[in-house]
Write a protein that holds these residues in place. Structure first.
Motif: not given
Length: 487
Positions: A398-405, A452-453, A455-465
């Motif tokens: 999935x591709x989501x916004x960095x602030x999504x849950x 999985x929140x 925003x807690x991990x302060x992701x920026x575009x391109x980061x991957x979980x």
């Protein structure tokens, strides 16, 4: 050399030539007769399914045929061949001798004076010079008889050793007989099972007949009880989807002899011997499951003796009979035999370890033979399958916004209970975090959801979980597919 000596030498060459022709002709007659007789006798024996009587009669007929061929085709012509006959046959093939050779042979045999014979020999030699022995007994004749003999012998040897089918089978039996020390299967036969068997009084037995080497429109079973002089006949029923035929002896009250017949073929005669043995009243089964299952032992009084248990279970089978049973056994389909041991009263017990699917039955040993006391019971083994685990949501990358849950739903199941059920995830290849999803140890099914929140991990575009789920039972661990969430 005198003229008489030269003519005698000429006559010897002629006699040798005639003897060679008689020899090869006799051999050709004998070999051809042997081949023809073999074919005819095998065809006749085949009509009688190569019975012992037909083969014996065939061997006698073959011996007589060979004796006549050797006697009249070889021995008699050779014994009748002498100088007078040689001269007579030569005169018939070379008329220019005008009876000179025959006269000389007769006069020599009568003891005429040598002076007269010398004059006659001189006159005859003038004709003999133009009549070579090869002209009297021609080479193509000798070659033809020789070739015929060799061809007949070759065909007979091929028939005996080289060909298959009923013709080769019959020729081998006719000339060589059955092989010694080895039981050769019959070319036409009815294979009957179980053959000779001991069964309990009142028991039932299925008879199976399989036709070997031929087909028939119907197969009949003939039976005669020991106290009867009459054979009774009954049709056998063809087994569905098979070429075998069956007949059921139900509730046999006494010993019976039986055989199967189809057309001109009949099987050997077998005996079902009826004996009095104890009857099985009931069964009791106790299951001791493998320790890793965590299941307690349990006892059943099943309506039948079918066993259903997880692989590795130890089963104790208790058998109660209507009177004491000695030499009882449990017989498995792989040939394993387990002795029954005496317990309280008329109870007998035995233990077996469940490792594979199969069948078994209870039997009593009577004079060294196992007498069936029960029908077959099934052994149904339940394998220990690895846990099933999957990520139900999102179920894909999935591709989501960095602030999504992002909600992640997982589920797992195991046939004998889960020991662990976890969700694993990591951010940008960092340390893996584990969240337990198991509702209770030993649960056969479990599911759950993790929010999985990001925003807690302060992701920026391109980061991957990256995330996946795992489940473990007592013996193995299973992992789901790995998915990725990209910011």
């Amino acid at each position: 050399m005198s003229a008489l000596e030269l003519l005698n030498a000429y006559l010897k060459r002629l006699e040798a030539r005639f003897r060679l022709a008689a020899l090869v002709r006799g051999l050709a007659i004998t070999a051809t007769s042997a081949l023809a007789a073999t074919v005819v006798i095998v065809l006749a024996a085949n009509w009688f399914a190569f019975s012992e009587r037909s083969l014996t009669a065939g061997r006698v007929a073959l011996f007589l045929c060979l004796a006549f061929a050797l006697g009249f085709g070889l021995a008699l012509p050779l014994t009748r061949l002498n100088r007078r006959k040689t001269a007579r046959d030569t005169e018939s093939r070379a008329p220019e001798f005008e009876q000179r050779l025959l006269t000389l042979a007769e006069k020599q045999a009568a003891g005429e004076p040598e002076a007269f014979l010398e004059l006659l020999a001189q006159d005859t030699l003038q004709v003999a010079a133009a009549v070579e022995p090869e002209r009297v007994v021609k080479r193509p004749l000798v070659i033809g008889f020789s070739s015929a003999a060799l061809a007949a012998v070759g065909a007979l040897l091929w028939l005996i050793f080289g060909t298959t089918g009923f013709m080769g089978y019959g020729a081998r039996l006719l000339w060589a007989g059955p092989p010694r020390g080895v039981e050769q299967p019959a070319f036409y036969d009815i294979r009957v099972t179980p053959g000779d068997r001991t069964i309990r009084r009142g028991g039932s037995q299925t008879i199976t007949a399989e036709l070997i080497g031929f087909e028939a429109a119907a197969v009949r079973l003939f039976a005669r009880y020991r106290d009867s002089a009459k054979w009774e006949e009954a049709p056998m029923v063809q087994r569905e989807g098979s070429s075998a035929y069956e007949f059921l002896f139900a509730g046999l009250p006494a010993t019976v002899e039986y055989y199967a017949a189809a057309g001109r073929i009949r099987s050997k005669t077998y005996t079902l011997t009826v004996v009095d043995v104890p009857n099985v009243k009931r069964l009791r089964v106790q299951y001791r499951y493998p320790q890793w299952t965590g299941l307690p032992a349990e006892t059943e009084d099943p309506a039948s003796g079918d066993l259903r248990a997880v692989e590795g279970t130890e089963v104790e089978i208790a058998v109660e009979t209507d009177r004491p049973l000695t030499n009882g056994q449990i017989l498995l389909d792989d040939g394993t035999r387990i002795d029954l041991k005496s317990s309280n009263g008329n109870w007998q017990t035995a233990r077996l370890r469940v490792e594979r699917d199969g069948v078994y039955h209870i039997a009593a040993i009577d004079r060294g033979e196992a007498v069936r006391l029960t029908d077959d019971f099934f052994i149904d083994v339940q394998k220990d399958n690895p846990p099933l685990v999957q990520i139900r949501r999102p179920g894909r990358d999935a591709r989501v916004l960095p602030i999504e849950e992002v909600p992640i739903e997982v589920e797992a199941a195991d046939d004998f209970g889960l020991r662990e059920f976890n969700l694993h995830y990591s951010v940008n290849g960092g340390p893996e975090k584990v969240v337990s999803m198991l509702k209770g140890s030993g649960a056969r099914e479990s599911d759950g959801e993790v929010l999985l929140a990001l925003e807690e991990y302060k992701l920026v575009p391109g980061d991957v979980v990256a995330f996946y789920a795992s489940a473990r039972d007592a013996r193995s661990t299973t992992r789901s597919d790995m998915f990725f969430i990209e910011a």
